[in-house]
Motif scaffolding. Structure first.
Motif, PDB file in Angstrom:
ATOM      1  N   UNK A   1       3.131  -9.633   7.147  1.00 49.32           N
ATOM      2  CA  UNK A   1       1.765  -9.338   6.692  1.00 49.32           C
ATOM      3  C   UNK A   1       0.781  -9.368   7.856  1.00 49.32           C
ATOM      4  N   UNK A   2       1.043 -10.230   8.837  1.00 51.44           N
ATOM      5  CA  UNK A   2       0.154 -10.358   9.997  1.00 51.44           C
ATOM      6  C   UNK A   2       0.406  -9.302  11.063  1.00 51.44           C
TER       7      UNK A   2
ATOM      8  N   UNK B   1      -0.605 -15.375  -1.494  1.00 55.07           N
ATOM      9  CA  UNK B   1      -1.397 -15.222  -2.719  1.00 55.07           C
ATOM     10  C   UNK B   1      -2.721 -14.507  -2.443  1.00 55.07           C
ATOM     11  N   UNK B   2      -3.284 -14.728  -1.260  1.00 54.81           N
ATOM     12  CA  UNK B   2      -4.538 -14.056  -0.897  1.00 54.81           C
ATOM     13  C   UNK B   2      -4.329 -12.571  -0.592  1.00 54.81           C
ATOM     14  N   UNK B   3      -3.083 -12.206  -0.239  1.00 58.32           N
ATOM     15  CA  UNK B   3      -2.806 -10.823   0.173  1.00 58.32           C
ATOM     16  C   UNK B   3      -2.346  -9.945  -0.985  1.00 58.32           C
ATOM     17  N   UNK B   4      -2.136 -10.533  -2.165  1.00 64.56           N
ATOM     18  CA  UNK B   4      -1.642  -9.743  -3.293  1.00 64.56           C
ATOM     19  C   UNK B   4      -2.683  -9.744  -4.413  1.00 64.56           C
ATOM     20  N   UNK B   5      -2.634  -8.785  -5.319  1.00 65.54           N
ATOM     21  CA  UNK B   5      -3.656  -8.709  -6.367  1.00 65.54           C
ATOM     22  C   UNK B   5      -3.584  -9.874  -7.351  1.00 65.54           C
ATOM     23  N   UNK B   6      -4.736 -10.260  -7.875  1.00 64.25           N
ATOM     24  CA  UNK B   6      -4.766 -11.311  -8.893  1.00 64.25           C
ATOM     25  C   UNK B   6      -4.213 -10.791 -10.215  1.00 64.25           C
ATOM     26  N   UNK B   7      -4.406  -9.495 -10.458  1.00 65.27           N
ATOM     27  CA  UNK B   7      -3.871  -8.885 -11.677  1.00 65.27           C
ATOM     28  C   UNK B   7      -2.407  -8.523 -11.437  1.00 65.27           C
TER      29      UNK B   7
ATOM     30  N   UNK C   1      12.149 -12.299   0.329  1.00 61.90           N
ATOM     31  CA  UNK C   1      12.034 -12.938   1.631  1.00 61.90           C
ATOM     32  C   UNK C   1      11.686 -14.407   1.566  1.00 61.90           C
ATOM     33  N   UNK C   2      11.760 -15.041   2.718  1.00 64.16           N
ATOM     34  CA  UNK C   2      11.292 -16.408   2.868  1.00 64.16           C
ATOM     35  C   UNK C   2       9.803 -16.355   3.229  1.00 64.16           C
ATOM     36  N   UNK C   3       9.016 -17.327   2.794  1.00 62.94           N
ATOM     37  CA  UNK C   3       7.558 -17.236   2.973  1.00 62.94           C
ATOM     38  C   UNK C   3       7.118 -17.056   4.421  1.00 62.94           C
ATOM     39  N   UNK C   4       7.744 -17.779   5.349  1.00 62.32           N
ATOM     40  CA  UNK C   4       7.325 -17.676   6.744  1.00 62.32           C
ATOM     41  C   UNK C   4       7.459 -16.273   7.302  1.00 62.32           C
TER      42      UNK C   4
ATOM     43  N   UNK D   1       1.010  -3.297   3.066  1.00 66.13           N
ATOM     44  CA  UNK D   1      -0.100  -3.631   2.188  1.00 66.13           C
ATOM     45  C   UNK D   1       0.467  -3.910   0.787  1.00 66.13           C
ATOM     46  N   UNK D   2       0.205  -5.101   0.294  1.00 67.79           N
ATOM     47  CA  UNK D   2       0.735  -5.498  -1.013  1.00 67.79           C
ATOM     48  C   UNK D   2      -0.342  -5.496  -2.094  1.00 67.79           C
TER      49      UNK D   2
END
Length: 444
Positions: free
Chosen positions: A147-148, A182-188, A138-141, A154-155
């Motif tokens: 996500x909103x 980036x805040x909605x997905x895992x760091x790992x 997808x495109x970021x927007x 849930x990612x």
């Protein structure tokens, strides 16, 4: 000695297996007509299979999609789960193309994908998400919109993130949306970043979201292929359309992509050419998604021989069999010239690029010659013959201006009617319309 088709197919399979991918995926790559891995695939795929984060510098058409999709599919085979990977793209068309290629490579493993881009009803996209796809493109927007607003999305279990054409993502001011993702997905997770250029913004993004990345790079010198004939026409700005029509007539029978600087310019030029009986169709960012896909399909199918486009079509899109690229407007960014003319002379075929240079474009033109390291050849014309077209072209210009004005009036009347309906309490917002910040130009 010529190889039989079966022998050639098996040779391709073996070539892809040397990357470390399984036979099933190697067969899928060979079935797409890929004879051997490209340079970026040779460098990136083994690193990704080892679990490394990768930053890849490569031009459009270098095989980047295969480089990031094949390792994702192999990992998915080993650890199947839904919502496994997210691929971010700067444009709708490129996102759709990535999803199509992923589906083709994953056809034998029942891969499910979902495409999240603007211009398509969010409720329809939410239904696709409800089917638990393995890969979201997808495109970021629009990804942020879902996500909103899309319940159940849930990612937190995502395993792979890909940022394709990262330089364009950042040039289109998607930094805020990327931060939210980036805040909605895992760091790992494993992260791949592909870009044509290493800008300061790309370096900053690399530091923010990649861990100890391996860097792979295809020759980054901006050059054009030897099978491309590059020409220019130095013309007075007031007769630009006459010279364009003359060139199209001289090269009749070819397929053309004509690049303009603005959406209005693309729309008006397509109308002008239609008024002169050329089979032209425009594509630009303001069009609805259905119309953009329809324009591309008509051009690919040969129903229209001329595609008038903004730079939305200059990178990433697989548009085969373009004979001539015309730079109606000289691009401000010289690198965009290389991307534009890369639409022709692909896969070893010959092609032609013609750039219309007015008295106002000389400096931009000189920058292009400096970038590619060669002088362009002059396209031979006779001014007397060109100006014989002046009366017909002038009339077509007047008609195009009127058609644009009528279209604007029609849109204005429609908006006014919608406003009156809303006051009467009859307005029905379309299902799935995002509650985002309404920055339409960024909801690509």
């Amino acid at each position: 000695m010529l190889q039989s088709p079966e022998t050639a197919q098996q040779a391709s399979v073996e070539a892809f297996k040397t990357l470390g991918i399984c036979e099933q995926l190697a067969e899928a790559a060979a079935a797409l007509g890929w004879k051997e891995p490209t340079s970026i695939q040779q460098q990136a795929v083994p690193l990704l299979l080892q679990g490394r984060d990768v930053i890849g510098l490569a031009q459009t058409g270098s095989g980047k999609t295969g480089a990031f999709v094949l390792p994702i599919l192999q990992d998915l085979l080993n650890k199947p789960q839904p919502l496994f990977a997210l691929v971010l793209s700067p444009t709708r068309e490129l996102a759709i193309q990535i999803a199509e290629q992923a589906e083709a490579l994953g056809a034998g493993i029942a891969l499910r994908t979902a495409v999240l881009v603007g211009g398509i009803n969010m409720m329809d996209q939410a239904l696709h998400l409800g089917k638990r796809p393995h890969i979201i493109v997808g495109t970021p927007g629009r990804v942020v919109d879902h996500l909103s607003n899309t319940k159940g999305l849930n990612l937190k279990m995502l395993k792979h993130l890909v940022l394709d054409e990262a330089d364009r993502l950042l040039n289109m001011d998607f930094e805020e949306e990327i931060d939210q993702i980036l805040k909605a997905i895992p760091k790992e997770r494993r992260t791949q970043l592909f870009s044509a250029t290493m800008t300061s913004k790309v370096q900053k993004l690399q530091r923010a979201c990649l861990r100890d990345p391996a860097k792979v790079e295809v020759d980054q010198k901006y050059k054009t292929v030897s099978t491309l004939r590059q020409q220019y026409l130095f013309i007075p700005a007031k007769h630009k359309d006459c010279y364009l029509v003359h060139a199209l007539t001289e090269l009749a029978g070819a397929t053309f992509m004509i690049f303009t600087r603005t959406a209005d310019g693309a729309q008006k030029l397509a109308l002008l050419l239609r008024n002169l009986s050329f089979a032209a169709i425009p594509i630009y960012g303001k069009m609805s998604q259905d119309k953009r896909i329809g324009a591309l399909n008509k051009f690919k199918a040969g129903q229209c021989s001329i595609l008038v486009a903004t730079d939305v079509a200059s990178r990433g899109l697989d548009i085969p069999a373009v004979d001539v690229v015309v730079n109606y407007d000289v691009p401000h960014n010289s690198k965009d010239y290389v991307h534009r003319v890369g639409r022709t002379a692909r896969a070893g075929r010959s092609g032609r690029a013609l750039t219309l240079v007015t008295q106002y474009d000389v400096e931009l033109y000189q920058r292009i010659e400096k970038l590619i390291g060669k002088k362009l050849e002059e396209f031979a014309t006779e001014q007397e013959l060109v100006l014989l077209l002046l009366e017909r072209v002038s009339e077509a210009q007047r008609m195009a201006t009127m058609q644009m004005r009528d279209a604007d009036k029609s849109k204005g009347s429609k908006r006014k009617q919608q406003g009156e309906d809303a006051e009467d309490g009859d307005d029905r917002p379309s299902a799935g319309r995002g509650r985002g910040r309404g920055r339409g130009k960024r909801r690509n």
